[in-house]
Design an enzyme around this catalytic site. Structure first.
Site, mmCIF file in Angstrom:
data_model
loop_
_atom_site.group_PDB
_atom_site.id
_atom_site.type_symbol
_atom_site.label_atom_id
_atom_site.label_comp_id
_atom_site.label_asym_id
_atom_site.label_seq_id
_atom_site.Cartn_x
_atom_site.Cartn_y
_atom_site.Cartn_z
ATOM 1 N N MET A 160 11.532 -8.130 16.687
ATOM 2 C CA MET A 160 11.121 -7.311 15.530
ATOM 3 C C MET A 160 12.359 -6.809 14.818
ATOM 4 S SD MET A 160 7.833 -5.236 16.861
ATOM 5 C CE MET A 160 6.215 -5.984 16.900
ATOM 6 N N HIS B 135 46.003 -10.104 12.190
ATOM 7 C CA HIS B 135 46.500 -9.053 13.070
ATOM 8 C C HIS B 135 46.928 -7.848 12.233
ATOM 9 C CE1 HIS B 135 48.522 -7.125 16.420
ATOM 10 N NE2 HIS B 135 49.561 -6.921 15.620
ATOM 11 N N CYS C 91 11.442 -1.025 7.139
ATOM 12 C CA CYS C 91 12.909 -1.077 7.206
ATOM 13 C C CYS C 91 13.554 -0.126 6.197
ATOM 14 C CB CYS C 91 13.365 -2.517 6.975
ATOM 15 S SG CYS C 91 15.141 -2.707 6.952
ATOM 16 N N LYS D 224 0.828 -1.223 0.000
ATOM 17 C CA LYS D 224 0.000 0.000 0.000
ATOM 18 C C LYS D 224 0.853 1.260 0.000
ATOM 19 C CE LYS D 224 -0.907 0.111 4.938
ATOM 20 N NZ LYS D 224 -1.946 0.306 5.914
ATOM 21 N N LYS E 10 20.159 4.426 9.666
ATOM 22 C CA LYS E 10 21.604 4.159 9.539
ATOM 23 C C LYS E 10 22.302 5.260 8.756
ATOM 24 C CE LYS E 10 20.547 1.702 11.932
ATOM 25 N NZ LYS E 10 19.350 1.102 12.529
ATOM 26 N N GLY F 236 15.266 4.657 20.715
ATOM 27 C CA GLY F 236 15.601 5.806 21.560
ATOM 28 C C GLY F 236 17.096 6.078 21.585
ATOM 29 N N ALA G 21 14.278 3.756 26.634
ATOM 30 C CA ALA G 21 15.714 3.533 26.391
ATOM 31 C C ALA G 21 15.918 2.209 25.676
ATOM 32 C CB ALA G 21 16.489 3.545 27.708
HETATM 33 P P1 FAD Z 1 7.575 -4.105 7.477
HETATM 34 O O1 FAD Z 1 8.930 -3.732 7.098
HETATM 35 O O2 FAD Z 1 6.884 -3.273 8.504
HETATM 36 O O3 FAD Z 1 6.724 -4.060 6.127
HETATM 37 C C1 FAD Z 1 5.355 -4.263 6.098
HETATM 38 C C2 FAD Z 1 4.798 -3.632 4.844
HETATM 39 O O4 FAD Z 1 3.465 -4.070 4.675
HETATM 40 C C3 FAD Z 1 4.726 -2.104 4.873
HETATM 41 O O5 FAD Z 1 5.357 -1.575 3.740
HETATM 42 C C4 FAD Z 1 3.229 -1.787 4.855
HETATM 43 O O6 FAD Z 1 2.937 -0.626 4.100
HETATM 44 C C5 FAD Z 1 2.691 -3.022 4.160
HETATM 45 N N1 FAD Z 1 1.290 -3.300 4.488
HETATM 46 C C6 FAD Z 1 0.706 -3.397 5.715
HETATM 47 N N2 FAD Z 1 -0.575 -3.764 5.601
HETATM 48 C C7 FAD Z 1 -0.829 -3.887 4.275
HETATM 49 C C8 FAD Z 1 -1.976 -4.254 3.524
HETATM 50 N N3 FAD Z 1 -3.121 -4.593 4.124
HETATM 51 N N4 FAD Z 1 -1.866 -4.270 2.175
HETATM 52 C C9 FAD Z 1 -0.702 -3.943 1.554
HETATM 53 N N5 FAD Z 1 0.407 -3.614 2.227
HETATM 54 C C10 FAD Z 1 0.345 -3.595 3.552
HETATM 55 N N6 FAD Z 1 15.585 -3.861 12.236
HETATM 56 C C11 FAD Z 1 16.836 -4.326 12.036
HETATM 57 O O7 FAD Z 1 17.016 -5.534 11.910
HETATM 58 N N7 FAD Z 1 17.903 -3.478 11.956
HETATM 59 C C12 FAD Z 1 17.771 -2.152 12.090
HETATM 60 O O8 FAD Z 1 18.749 -1.418 12.005
HETATM 61 C C13 FAD Z 1 16.478 -1.627 12.307
HETATM 62 N N8 FAD Z 1 16.295 -0.301 12.452
HETATM 63 C C14 FAD Z 1 15.024 0.179 12.622
HETATM 64 C C15 FAD Z 1 14.876 1.547 12.805
HETATM 65 C C16 FAD Z 1 13.613 2.073 12.992
HETATM 66 C C17 FAD Z 1 13.457 3.558 13.163
HETATM 67 C C18 FAD Z 1 12.479 1.213 12.998
HETATM 68 C C19 FAD Z 1 11.104 1.780 13.177
HETATM 69 C C20 FAD Z 1 12.634 -0.145 12.853
HETATM 70 C C21 FAD Z 1 13.910 -0.678 12.671
HETATM 71 N N9 FAD Z 1 14.125 -2.051 12.536
HETATM 72 C C22 FAD Z 1 15.383 -2.532 12.366
HETATM 73 C C23 FAD Z 1 13.007 -3.008 12.566
HETATM 74 C C24 FAD Z 1 12.627 -3.408 11.127
HETATM 75 O O9 FAD Z 1 12.287 -2.263 10.394
HETATM 76 C C25 FAD Z 1 11.484 -4.391 11.133
HETATM 77 O O10 FAD Z 1 11.795 -5.494 11.959
HETATM 78 C C26 FAD Z 1 11.199 -4.900 9.739
HETATM 79 O O11 FAD Z 1 10.907 -3.851 8.865
HETATM 80 C C27 FAD Z 1 10.043 -5.901 9.737
HETATM 81 O O12 FAD Z 1 9.828 -6.354 8.441
HETATM 82 P P2 FAD Z 1 8.409 -6.881 7.956
HETATM 83 O O13 FAD Z 1 8.618 -7.342 6.560
HETATM 84 O O14 FAD Z 1 7.841 -7.806 8.948
HETATM 85 O O15 FAD Z 1 7.437 -5.597 7.969
HETATM 86 P P1 NAI Z 2 12.215 -1.366 22.364
HETATM 87 O O1 NAI Z 2 11.309 -2.463 22.736
HETATM 88 O O2 NAI Z 2 13.572 -1.651 21.881
HETATM 89 O O3 NAI Z 2 12.402 -0.373 23.603
HETATM 90 C C1 NAI Z 2 11.323 0.266 24.216
HETATM 91 C C2 NAI Z 2 11.767 0.764 25.574
HETATM 92 O O4 NAI Z 2 10.755 1.596 26.097
HETATM 93 C C3 NAI Z 2 12.011 -0.353 26.569
HETATM 94 O O5 NAI Z 2 13.230 -0.117 27.219
HETATM 95 C C4 NAI Z 2 10.814 -0.231 27.515
HETATM 96 O O6 NAI Z 2 11.114 -0.664 28.825
HETATM 97 C C5 NAI Z 2 10.558 1.249 27.470
HETATM 98 N N1 NAI Z 2 9.200 1.663 27.814
HETATM 99 C C6 NAI Z 2 8.041 1.020 27.542
HETATM 100 N N2 NAI Z 2 6.993 1.760 27.993
HETATM 101 C C7 NAI Z 2 7.516 2.872 28.546
HETATM 102 C C8 NAI Z 2 6.955 4.027 29.164
HETATM 103 N N3 NAI Z 2 5.637 4.184 29.274
HETATM 104 N N4 NAI Z 2 7.777 4.990 29.618
HETATM 105 C C9 NAI Z 2 9.134 4.848 29.486
HETATM 106 N N5 NAI Z 2 9.721 3.783 28.912
HETATM 107 C C10 NAI Z 2 8.915 2.820 28.441
HETATM 108 O O7 NAI Z 2 11.378 -0.503 21.306
HETATM 109 P P2 NAI Z 2 11.823 0.614 20.285
HETATM 110 O O8 NAI Z 2 13.099 1.230 20.673
HETATM 111 O O9 NAI Z 2 10.620 1.461 20.110
HETATM 112 O O10 NAI Z 2 12.061 -0.221 18.970
HETATM 113 C C11 NAI Z 2 10.990 -0.981 18.387
HETATM 114 C C12 NAI Z 2 11.523 -2.175 17.659
HETATM 115 O O11 NAI Z 2 12.255 -1.794 16.519
HETATM 116 C C13 NAI Z 2 12.429 -2.999 18.532
HETATM 117 O O12 NAI Z 2 11.796 -4.230 18.772
HETATM 118 C C14 NAI Z 2 13.675 -3.207 17.753
HETATM 119 O O13 NAI Z 2 13.957 -4.561 17.623
HETATM 120 C C15 NAI Z 2 13.392 -2.605 16.383
HETATM 121 N N6 NAI Z 2 14.544 -1.778 16.029
HETATM 122 C C16 NAI Z 2 15.729 -2.391 15.774
HETATM 123 C C17 NAI Z 2 16.852 -1.666 15.500
HETATM 124 C C18 NAI Z 2 18.139 -2.381 15.290
HETATM 125 O O14 NAI Z 2 18.113 -3.589 15.121
HETATM 126 N N7 NAI Z 2 19.273 -1.692 15.270
HETATM 127 C C19 NAI Z 2 16.836 -0.211 15.439
HETATM 128 C C20 NAI Z 2 15.547 0.338 15.767
HETATM 129 C C21 NAI Z 2 14.460 -0.430 16.024
#
Ligand code: FAD
Ligand code: NAI
Length: 467
Positions: A320, A446, A42, A34, A51, A186, A182
């Site tokens: 996730m 090394h 991602c 969509k 990144k 965050g 955190a």
């Molecule tokens: P998504 O990537 O969420 O994709 C789902 C897609 O489905 C979306 O494009 C949405 O538009 C589409 N969709 C939903 N419903 C419908 C529908 N009914 N019809 C058609 N399309 C639909 N993970 C890492 O491993 N490394 C990272 O560095 C990392 N950094 C992140 C940074 C941020 C700020 C955030 C928010 C997340 C980060 N993540 C990271 C987490 C990662 O983005 C997710 O784990 C990953 O995108 C999950 O993939 P997915 O395919 O399950 O879903």
């Molecule tokens: P998170 O689950 O990593 O962290 C959320 C934090 O908020 C936890 O420490 C939790 O204890 C705290 N929290 C929950 N409720 C709260 C409240 N009411 N007040 C204060 N603190 C509270 O979730 P985040 O950072 O939002 O990331 C979401 C997902 O995206 C994660 O599951 C992560 O795996 C994925 N992600 C992965 C990245 C990577 O792999 N480098 C980068 C960014 C996101």
């Protein structure tokens, strides 16, 4: 009516990888998305843009903190935020276009619009112009990902109170940024804006940062971030944000309740986790069950309770993470092709792309203790590694946890520059059921940072050389 072997709903890392693997295996595949571009959270608003900003802001900070030490004096850096944002957007475009190219190459039919499951074998697509069409398919994979978790009293407007999505497009550096949570988002996005000049305070509900990470690693990382200027308020919760004035006023209370204090901020970033996204999918009518946390319920082979409907990625249980979603996408495509697709949840690395990075794979010390498993710990600090010493990036350490009897490696945890690259040798070792001794006896080049991994493995047997 168009007919397919497989329809994948959502083109994030789970969905697009699943579609490509299925096409490689000879299936006729369609994807429904969509969003205007492929790649999901991602590529569009997650891993990739964050990144890019982490990379750019790290370089910005290096100019002041690192380059002069190396005799490279280029003066005070000047931030050109629009260009930094363009650097990010160009990177995102490159990646999303790459997915479009791969769909074409693999003869996958893309449908732009919202997918709704009408029942096993039937999906309705509502295009962005409102027109609908029904597609027929042998199998459906739900890969619709996740959305930002909301908090009562903290209403996101993506301008002053932002989720990660808004924090990736701020038009100016906030003077004061208050981060709620955190966790990974965050700390990564808090780091970006601190490096660019914001005063960052992180409020965390628990009495530690990064729940789920090894406790010692989290503690050490918190100290490093504090040295960099990030302030933490642990064991605290934000109960509301007053948006009426020019400056936001957040009410912060101890987690257990008690007297509130007010923290001023120009921007509040809400990052308290993400929730599975199933809106508009028609799961209730299709009879697909969700678990108590709203995730699509699947068996050990990604099948929902309805035959022919599967789910992967953020929308089901498990971490996730993009690479977890990708692995599940490959596994389900292989299962549908009659192969033995499998995801090993014991070996899913996790990386926080700050400076230094934090990387982890396998069990933490807390998990081993809770499971009553006897283990040995091997630890090696980067202060004793030749390469990090000469580069003056000595913050952090490598920690390896191995079975006390068999020496099999259960977990590896690293805080340090480029930890996210180093973690994979531990992941490969663990996939093969390797021991700390196997790692310790593997010759490492090394001078590399990876020698610290070998030394930590030697330290499991109490025979590290440089310590
Ligand atoms: P998504 O990537 O969420 O994709 C789902 C897609 O489905 C979306 O494009 C949405 O538009 C589409 N969709 C939903 N419903 C419908 C529908 N009914 N019809 C058609 N399309 C639909 N993970 C890492 O491993 N490394 C990272 O560095 C990392 N950094 C992140 C940074 C941020 C700020 C955030 C928010 C997340 C980060 N993540 C990271 C987490 C990662 O983005 C997710 O784990 C990953 O995108 C999950 O993939 P997915 O395919 O399950 O879903
Ligand atoms: P998170 O689950 O990593 O962290 C959320 C934090 O908020 C936890 O420490 C939790 O204890 C705290 N929290 C929950 N409720 C709260 C409240 N009411 N007040 C204060 N603190 C509270 O979730 P985040 O950072 O939002 O990331 C979401 C997902 O995206 C994660 O599951 C992560 O795996 C994925 N992600 C992965 C990245 C990577 O792999 N480098 C980068 C960014 C996101």
């Amino acid at each position: 009516m168009a007919s397919y072997d497989l329809i994948v709903i959502g083109t994030g890392p789970g969905g697009y990888v699943c579609a490509i693997r299925a096409a490689q295996l000879g299936m006729k595949v369609a994807v429904i998305e969509k969003r205007a571009t492929f790649g999901g959270t991602c590529l569009n608003i997650g891993c990739i843009p964050s990144k890019a900003l982490l990379q750019a802001s790290e370089r910005f900070e290096e100019v002041t903190h690192m380059l002069p030490k190396m005799g490279v004096n280029v003066g005070k850096p000047k931030l050109d935020l629009p260009t930094m944002m363009k650097f990010k957007t160009d990177g995102v475009d490159g990646n999303t276009k790459g997915v479009a190219f791969l769909f074409k190459k693999n003869k996958i039919d893309p449908y732009e619009g919202t997918g709704k499951i009408l029942g096993a074998g039937k999906v309705e697509v509502t295009g962005n112009d409102g027109k609908t069409q029904v597609l027929e398919t042998k199998n459906i994979v739900i890969a619709t990902g996740s959305d930002v978790a909301k908090l009562k009293g903290v209403e996101i407007d993506e301008k002053r109170i932002v989720s990660s999505t808004g924090a990736l497009v701020l038009e100016k550096v906030p003077e004061k940024l208050l981060v709620i949570g955190a966790g990974v988002i965050g700390l990564e996005l808090g780091s970006v804006w601190r490096r660019l000049g914001a005063q960052v305070t992180v409020v965390e509900f628990l009495d530690r940062i990064l729940p789920g990470m090894d406790g010692e690693v989290a503690k050490s990382f918190q100290r490093i971030l504090e040295k960099q200027g990030v302030a933490f308020k642990l064991g605290a919760k934000v109960t509301g944000v007053d948006t009426s004035g020019k400056v936001l006023k957040a009410s912060v209370e101890p987690a257990a309740g008690g007297a509130a204090e007010v923290i001023d901020a120009d921007v509040v970033l809400l990052a308290i986790g993400r929730t599975p996204y199933t809106e508009g999918l028609g799961l209730k009518d299709a009879g697909v069950e969700l678990d108590q946390r709203g995730r699509v319920q699947t068996d050990g082979h990604f099948q929902t309770n309805v035959k022919g409907i599967y789910a992967i990625g953020d929308v089901i249980a498990g971490p996730m993470l993009a690479h977890k979603a990708e692995d599940e996408g490959i596994a389900i495509a292989e299962i549908l092709a009659g192969q033995a697709g499998h995801t090993n949840y014991d070996v899913i690395p996790s990386v926080i792309y700050t400076f230094p990075e934090v990387a982890s794979v396998g069990k933490t010390e807390e998990e081993l203790k809770q499971a009553g498993i006897a283990y040995n710990v091997g630890k090696f600090p980067f202060t004793a590694n030749a390469r990090t010493k000469v580069n003056q990036t000595t913050d952090g350490f490598v920690k390896i946890l191995a079975d006390a009897k068999t020496d099999r490696v259960y977990g590896c945890h690293i805080v340090g520059a480029e930890a996210g690259e180093m973690i994979h040798e531990a992941a490969v070792l663990m996939e093969f059921g390797g021991s700390a001794e196997d790692l310790a006896r593997t010759c490492h080049a090394h001078p590399t940072r990876s020698e610290a991994v070998k030394e930590a493995a030697l330290a499991v047997g109490k025979r590290a050389i440089h310590m």
